[in-house]
Design an enzyme around this catalytic site. Structure first.
Site, mmCIF file in Angstrom:
data_model
loop_
_atom_site.group_PDB
_atom_site.id
_atom_site.type_symbol
_atom_site.label_atom_id
_atom_site.label_comp_id
_atom_site.label_asym_id
_atom_site.label_seq_id
_atom_site.Cartn_x
_atom_site.Cartn_y
_atom_site.Cartn_z
ATOM 1 N N HIS A 65 0.849 -1.195 0.000
ATOM 2 C CA HIS A 65 0.000 0.000 0.000
ATOM 3 C C HIS A 65 0.884 1.244 0.000
ATOM 4 C CE1 HIS A 65 -3.864 1.954 1.872
ATOM 5 N NE2 HIS A 65 -3.246 2.784 1.060
ATOM 6 N N HIS A 123 -12.028 2.322 4.788
ATOM 7 C CA HIS A 123 -12.853 3.521 4.925
ATOM 8 C C HIS A 123 -14.311 3.104 5.133
ATOM 9 C CE1 HIS A 123 -9.736 6.512 3.856
ATOM 10 N NE2 HIS A 123 -9.210 5.473 3.206
ATOM 11 N N HIS A 159 -5.354 -0.525 6.149
ATOM 12 C CA HIS A 159 -4.903 0.325 7.282
ATOM 13 C C HIS A 159 -5.838 0.205 8.490
ATOM 14 C CE1 HIS A 159 -7.714 3.181 5.508
ATOM 15 N NE2 HIS A 159 -6.854 3.610 4.601
ATOM 16 N N ASP A 179 3.886 3.514 11.756
ATOM 17 C CA ASP A 179 4.776 4.663 11.932
ATOM 18 C C ASP A 179 4.827 5.121 13.383
ATOM 19 O OD1 ASP A 179 2.258 5.751 12.147
ATOM 20 O OD2 ASP A 179 2.501 7.238 10.560
ATOM 21 N N GLY A 180 4.033 4.467 14.256
ATOM 22 C CA GLY A 180 3.998 4.843 15.663
ATOM 23 C C GLY A 180 3.096 6.030 15.935
ATOM 24 N N ASP A 235 1.626 3.107 3.475
ATOM 25 C CA ASP A 235 0.548 3.998 3.026
ATOM 26 C C ASP A 235 1.145 5.384 2.736
ATOM 27 O OD1 ASP A 235 -1.945 4.950 2.340
ATOM 28 O OD2 ASP A 235 -2.715 5.049 4.390
ATOM 29 N N ALA A 237 -3.416 13.220 7.638
ATOM 30 C CA ALA A 237 -3.774 13.263 6.216
ATOM 31 C C ALA A 237 -2.838 12.413 5.372
ATOM 32 C CB ALA A 237 -3.770 14.704 5.724
ATOM 33 N N GLY A 238 -2.161 11.480 5.998
ATOM 34 C CA GLY A 238 -1.299 10.605 5.221
ATOM 35 C C GLY A 238 -0.017 10.269 5.964
#
Length: 398
Positions: free
Chosen positions: A62, A197, A218, A254-255, A280, A319-320
């Site tokens: 992803h 989502h 995710h 990513d924590g 992601d 936002a990402g």
């Protein structure tokens, strides 16, 4: 034919570590693995890795972007740029991922994938396209553009699938009208349906699972959990993901998207066999912090990158991700107190199994593709080898 011998390394297998190991490559394949010294001819390139780890190459299912590029830019430059960015961080294979968009642009991105495929000689290889949306729950749109969110359209998705044979997974909300039939159709076509989502209740996720949605995109992000309605509590998608033993979950480790206590909980309940680590990542991955754009430059979402994550300009939501694969492995190990072998499996063997490429990728075995990464105890990448070709070598001395 390229011949390459990595020696004096610490080999990382699915359930064990082998010190003083070597790995011998001929052409695109792993030919020999062992401990100690291997006698080879003078035409072999020998690399002493000085005790560093030799691991299967990282597989990221992803990825949206990196290095200032996004696959939604819809250009060959962007496709190659993303892959050449992530190969520096140990990713040997990835799935280019779309965002919700109008139908015409989805076709454009699929066209560019096909055109760029034979040109990808320097970056991570591609394992097929991942379409994220547009069949998503509006209440859980996250940073996806609500203008393009819609319910599954039979004619639309059948036309898209017939248009390209490079689609390997498609993320959607299973509770939407027509989403169950969509999942069944994807399975019939050999494409992985993945719930994403979603505002689904527990029972709706179970129905989706029975229709083929066996992967959670995710996990925790843009996903329903326990709600209270008319004094009663209802379980959501997260609880269903835990309950369904064979449901695979992908984690942005990513924590930040998923904090340490939840990383520990996911690992305790799901175990390493059903967790795939994903970046992601958006275009700002491997770039300086500051202003950026999620999605295509022309009409994407303006974001600000700070503290290791992309946020909406008002700081009201993430936002990402700007993660890289080596960061995922390092963080999951340290934050969730998980072994190196288990964590590497979640970045290699598990995604390979989910994507159906585990016969050729995902582990260090004879006759498998020579997708290999060399890193130190801090997960700093020194070498990334893709199908026997050294595509990244650190300037630091081994």
């Amino acid at each position: 034919m390229n011949k390459l011998l990595l020696e004096n390394g610490t080999l990382v297998f699915a359930s064990r570590i082998l010190e003083d190991g070597y790995l011998y490559i001929e052409g695109k394949k792993i030919v020999n693995i062992g401990q100690g010294t291997l006698k080879v001819g003078e035409d072999v390139i020998r690399i002493d890795v000085k005790g560093k780890y030799i691991s299967p190459g990282f597989i990221d299912m992803h990825v949206h972007g990196g290095g200032g590029f996004d696959f939604m830019d819809g250009t060959i430059e962007a496709f190659l740029g993303v892959s050449e960015t992530h190969v520096r961080f140990g990713t040997t294979a990835l799935c280019p991922t779309t965002l919700t968009a109008e139908r015409e642009h989805i076709y454009t991105v699929l066209d560019v994938y096909k055109e760029a495929l034979p040109l990808n000689k320097k970056g991570s290889t591609w394992l097929g396209m991942h379409l994220e949306g547009p069949y998503l729950a509006l209440k859980q749109c996250g940073a996806q553009d609500p203008r393009y969110i819609r319910n599954p359209d039979v004619e639309e998705y059948r036309n898209i699938i017939s248009y390209s044979d490079h689609i390997v997974r498609w993320s959607a909300a299973p509770e939407l009208p027509g989403a169950l039939d969509f999942g069944v159709y994807l399975r019939e076509k050999g494409i992985i349906p993945s719930l994403a989502h979603t505002d689904a209740l527990f029972e709706e996720v179970v129905a989706g699972y029975n229709a083929g949605y066996r992967l959670a995109t995710h996990f925790y992000s843009a996903m329903s959990t326990i709600i209270r309605k008319d004094a009663k509590r209802y379980a959501g998608a997260i609880e269903a993901g835990y309950y369904l033993d064979d449901m695979d979950v992908e984690i942005i480790a990513d924590g930040i998207h998923v904090p340490a206590p939840l990383l520990k909980l996911i690992h305790k309940i799901k175990g390493p066999d059903h967790i795939a680590l994903v970046t992601d990542a958006m275009r700002a991955a491997a770039m300086p912090e500051g202003s950026s754009v999620l999605g295509r430059l022309s009409d994407g979402l303006a974001v600000v990158v700070e503290e290791g994550v992309a946020k909406l300009p008002d700081r009201s939501a993430f936002a990402g991700s700007v993660a890289t694969a080596n960061r995922l492995v390092r963080n999951y190990m340290r934050l969730a107190d998980v072994s190196l072998t288990d964590t590497v499996r979640m970045m290699t063997e598990v995604p390979a199994r989910i994507l159906g490429v585990d016969s050729t990728k995902g582990s260090l075995q004879q006759h498998k593709d020579a997708d290999v990464v060399v890193f130190d105890t801090d997960l700093e990448i020194y070498l990334t080898i893709v199908e026997g070709d050294i595509r990244y070598a650190s300037e630091k001395e081994l």
